[in-house]
Design a protein around this motif. Sequence first.
Motif, PDB file in Angstrom:
ATOM      1  N   LYS A 131      51.944  38.114  -1.665  1.00 42.64           N
ATOM      2  CA  LYS A 131      52.016  37.633  -0.287  1.00 42.64           C
ATOM      3  C   LYS A 131      53.412  37.820   0.290  1.00 42.64           C
ATOM      4  O   LYS A 131      53.577  38.097   1.483  1.00 42.64           O
ATOM      5  CB  LYS A 131      51.605  36.158  -0.221  1.00 42.64           C
ATOM      6  N   GLY A 132      54.422  37.660  -0.557  1.00 36.67           N
ATOM      7  CA  GLY A 132      55.788  37.884  -0.105  1.00 36.67           C
ATOM      8  C   GLY A 132      56.034  39.338   0.245  1.00 36.67           C
ATOM      9  O   GLY A 132      56.661  39.657   1.270  1.00 36.67           O
ATOM     10  N   THR A 133      55.534  40.241  -0.601  1.00 33.62           N
ATOM     11  CA  THR A 133      55.669  41.671  -0.309  1.00 33.62           C
ATOM     12  C   THR A 133      54.896  42.038   0.949  1.00 33.62           C
ATOM     13  O   THR A 133      55.350  42.856   1.756  1.00 33.62           O
ATOM     14  CB  THR A 133      55.155  42.507  -1.495  1.00 33.62           C
ATOM     15  N   GLN A 134      53.725  41.439   1.118  1.00 33.72           N
ATOM     16  CA  GLN A 134      52.935  41.684   2.330  1.00 33.72           C
ATOM     17  C   GLN A 134      53.716  41.328   3.586  1.00 33.72           C
ATOM     18  O   GLN A 134      53.764  42.101   4.554  1.00 33.72           O
ATOM     19  CB  GLN A 134      51.645  40.855   2.281  1.00 33.72           C
TER      20      GLN A 134
ATOM     21  N   PHE B 176      62.216  38.022   3.005  1.00 35.67           N
ATOM     22  CA  PHE B 176      60.912  37.612   3.530  1.00 35.67           C
ATOM     23  C   PHE B 176      59.979  37.132   2.418  1.00 35.67           C
ATOM     24  O   PHE B 176      59.074  36.338   2.672  1.00 35.67           O
ATOM     25  CB  PHE B 176      60.277  38.746   4.332  1.00 35.67           C
ATOM     26  N   ALA B 177      60.203  37.634   1.197  1.00 37.34           N
ATOM     27  CA  ALA B 177      59.421  37.110   0.068  1.00 37.34           C
ATOM     28  C   ALA B 177      59.699  35.627  -0.133  1.00 37.34           C
ATOM     29  O   ALA B 177      58.800  34.843  -0.464  1.00 37.34           O
ATOM     30  CB  ALA B 177      59.744  37.898  -1.207  1.00 37.34           C
ATOM     31  N   HIS B 178      60.965  35.218   0.068  1.00 36.65           N
ATOM     32  CA  HIS B 178      61.317  33.793  -0.009  1.00 36.65           C
ATOM     33  C   HIS B 178      60.690  33.019   1.146  1.00 36.65           C
ATOM     34  O   HIS B 178      60.104  31.954   0.953  1.00 36.65           O
ATOM     35  CB  HIS B 178      62.833  33.618   0.046  1.00 36.65           C
ATOM     36  N   TRP B 179      60.846  33.534   2.351  1.00 38.68           N
ATOM     37  CA  TRP B 179      60.371  32.794   3.527  1.00 38.68           C
ATOM     38  C   TRP B 179      58.854  32.611   3.481  1.00 38.68           C
ATOM     39  O   TRP B 179      58.344  31.596   3.949  1.00 38.68           O
ATOM     40  CB  TRP B 179      60.785  33.490   4.805  1.00 38.68           C
ATOM     41  N   ARG B 180      58.143  33.577   2.880  1.00 34.69           N
ATOM     42  CA  ARG B 180      56.692  33.444   2.821  1.00 34.69           C
ATOM     43  C   ARG B 180      56.288  32.222   2.003  1.00 34.69           C
ATOM     44  O   ARG B 180      55.478  31.400   2.436  1.00 34.69           O
ATOM     45  CB  ARG B 180      56.063  34.723   2.224  1.00 34.69           C
TER      46      ARG B 180
ATOM     47  N   THR C  74      57.940  47.256  -4.604  1.00 27.57           N
ATOM     48  CA  THR C  74      58.527  47.748  -3.359  1.00 27.57           C
ATOM     49  C   THR C  74      57.487  47.892  -2.254  1.00 27.57           C
ATOM     50  O   THR C  74      57.833  48.195  -1.108  1.00 27.57           O
ATOM     51  CB  THR C  74      59.202  49.113  -3.577  1.00 27.57           C
ATOM     52  N   SER C  75      56.203  47.687  -2.571  1.00 30.16           N
ATOM     53  CA  SER C  75      55.143  47.796  -1.557  1.00 30.16           C
ATOM     54  C   SER C  75      54.044  46.792  -1.862  1.00 30.16           C
ATOM     55  O   SER C  75      53.902  46.318  -2.997  1.00 30.16           O
ATOM     56  CB  SER C  75      54.548  49.208  -1.544  1.00 30.16           C
ATOM     57  N   LEU C  76      53.241  46.478  -0.850  1.00 31.61           N
ATOM     58  CA  LEU C  76      52.116  45.573  -1.043  1.00 31.61           C
ATOM     59  C   LEU C  76      51.120  46.156  -2.040  1.00 31.61           C
ATOM     60  O   LEU C  76      50.590  45.434  -2.892  1.00 31.61           O
ATOM     61  CB  LEU C  76      51.422  45.300   0.291  1.00 31.61           C
ATOM     62  N   GLU C  77      50.871  47.463  -1.946  1.00 33.89           N
ATOM     63  CA  GLU C  77      49.938  48.106  -2.875  1.00 33.89           C
ATOM     64  C   GLU C  77      50.398  47.914  -4.317  1.00 33.89           C
ATOM     65  O   GLU C  77      49.592  47.615  -5.201  1.00 33.89           O
ATOM     66  CB  GLU C  77      49.805  49.592  -2.547  1.00 33.89           C
ATOM     67  N   GLY C  78      51.701  48.077  -4.533  1.00 30.47           N
ATOM     68  CA  GLY C  78      52.238  47.893  -5.874  1.00 30.47           C
ATOM     69  C   GLY C  78      52.116  46.464  -6.356  1.00 30.47           C
ATOM     70  O   GLY C  78      51.773  46.211  -7.522  1.00 30.47           O
ATOM     71  N   SER C  79      52.398  45.504  -5.489  1.00 34.07           N
ATOM     72  CA  SER C  79      52.299  44.090  -5.869  1.00 34.07           C
ATOM     73  C   SER C  79      50.861  43.687  -6.165  1.00 34.07           C
ATOM     74  O   SER C  79      50.588  42.947  -7.122  1.00 34.07           O
ATOM     75  CB  SER C  79      52.869  43.213  -4.749  1.00 34.07           C
ATOM     76  N   LEU C  80      49.920  44.161  -5.351  1.00 32.65           N
ATOM     77  CA  LEU C  80      48.510  43.843  -5.586  1.00 32.65           C
ATOM     78  C   LEU C  80      48.004  44.489  -6.873  1.00 32.65           C
ATOM     79  O   LEU C  80      47.204  43.893  -7.601  1.00 32.65           O
ATOM     80  CB  LEU C  80      47.657  44.315  -4.402  1.00 32.65           C
ATOM     81  N   GLU C  81      48.488  45.686  -7.163  1.00 34.85           N
ATOM     82  CA  GLU C  81      48.087  46.345  -8.404  1.00 34.85           C
ATOM     83  C   GLU C  81      48.509  45.527  -9.619  1.00 34.85           C
ATOM     84  O   GLU C  81      47.734  45.363 -10.570  1.00 34.85           O
ATOM     85  CB  GLU C  81      48.699  47.740  -8.484  1.00 34.85           C
ATOM     86  N   LEU C  82      49.743  44.984  -9.588  1.00 34.94           N
ATOM     87  CA  LEU C  82      50.200  44.157 -10.705  1.00 34.94           C
ATOM     88  C   LEU C  82      49.321  42.912 -10.858  1.00 34.94           C
ATOM     89  O   LEU C  82      48.954  42.530 -11.972  1.00 34.94           O
ATOM     90  CB  LEU C  82      51.660  43.752 -10.492  1.00 34.94           C
ATOM     91  N   ALA C  83      48.987  42.272  -9.736  1.00 30.82           N
ATOM     92  CA  ALA C  83      48.151  41.070  -9.784  1.00 30.82           C
ATOM     93  C   ALA C  83      46.772  41.392 -10.356  1.00 30.82           C
ATOM     94  O   ALA C  83      46.225  40.632 -11.170  1.00 30.82           O
ATOM     95  CB  ALA C  83      48.031  40.467  -8.388  1.00 30.82           C
ATOM     96  N   LYS C  84      46.209  42.531  -9.944  1.00 31.85           N
ATOM     97  CA  LYS C  84      44.885  42.925 -10.444  1.00 31.85           C
ATOM     98  C   LYS C  84      44.930  43.254 -11.928  1.00 31.85           C
ATOM     99  O   LYS C  84      44.053  42.851 -12.694  1.00 31.85           O
ATOM    100  CB  LYS C  84      44.377  44.130  -9.649  1.00 31.85           C
TER     101      LYS C  84
END
Length: 383
Positions: A358-361, A202-206, A117-127
């Motif tokens: 990037k989509g969440t961003q 926007f996640a799709h459009w990215r 639900t947030s960029l911080e959350g998405s980046l945490e999963l990637a890390k």
Amino acid sequence: MGTQRVGIIMNGVTGRMGTNQHLIRSILAIREEGGVILPNGDVIMPDPILVGRNEKKLQALAEKHHIERWSTDLDQCLANPDDQIYFDAQTTVHRTESVKKAIAAGKHIYCEKPTSTSLEGSLELAKLAKEAGVKNGVVQDKLFLPGLQKLKRLIDSGFFGQILSVRMEFGYWVFEGDWQEGQRPSWNYRKEDGGGMIVDMFAHWRYVLDNLFGNVTAVSCLATTHIPNRVDEQGNEYKCTADDAAYATFELEGGIIAQVNSSWAVRVNRDDLLTIQVDGTEGSAVAGLRDCKAQHRINTPKPVWNPDIENPFNFTEQWSEVPNNQIFDNGFKVQWELFLKHVVADGPFPWDLLEGAKGTQLSDLGIQSWQERRWIEVPELKL
């Protein structure tokens, strides 16, 4: 020739997208076709276990499609070393914690977007996935649609010359639920449940813009809630707290301008629910979900503005269909096959959790642009 079983924990597949696209048209279709064949002749055979919170729905779905394994205990499923992949198609608000658990259990991760639900959350999963050394991927299905595949073919051939602009129209009328049942779940229109057009689309459009035309470098967005009240699945009226339409302009690398309208409160007067028009110095094209038509500069008409006479042109007849020239399989299934090859044979799969972030961003920055009523730069994401 050997067969390699790959156990897949499929969480959240009782929803419409999870059932139809991921289970029936992807995993079960792959099984019915005899698995995924590797270059050496070996076969990958997916073996799903269905996981969710509703026991009755899970049991009914498993019985209907002759699936032996299902469970309401995610922790127990994650503890089984025989299941290598965790797939998540839950609503976004439930996804982050479940994916974290799966990473901690050493599972390879494949999930729907938005990944959090947030960029911080998405980046945490990637890390976390990178640190754990597990393979990971995010569903980016629209790249595999026949219409966009044909559009990509035109781009790769140099058909457009210099691409100048992109115009995307997406959406349809979602009934309010009073006199006709709505075609989308009610949570889509509640911000507190992870709903909203910007968050959803926007996640799709990215990934569409980044992969086809160039990285997004800036966004200007205005969103709104056109329909303030709707009726849910139980017949109860509720207040819509999330945006149901977003009108955005994106700047891309190379000076390309993309204008994207997304709405669940629009009636369709175009060839498809999604159309993408690309204009370049040498030619133009319009792609839908399955079809694509093009017009080269030598076939471009020369209209002159004159409101005093009948329009002498039939503009829609002056475009040529881009031929199929191949058999297009279901886009979700194609990406599943690529991810299975990635896990088993280390095949290429560039659409990882960082790409998902990037989509969440872009969603977060789109919302910020809307709230602050200004252009927002899109910085490069790195782990």
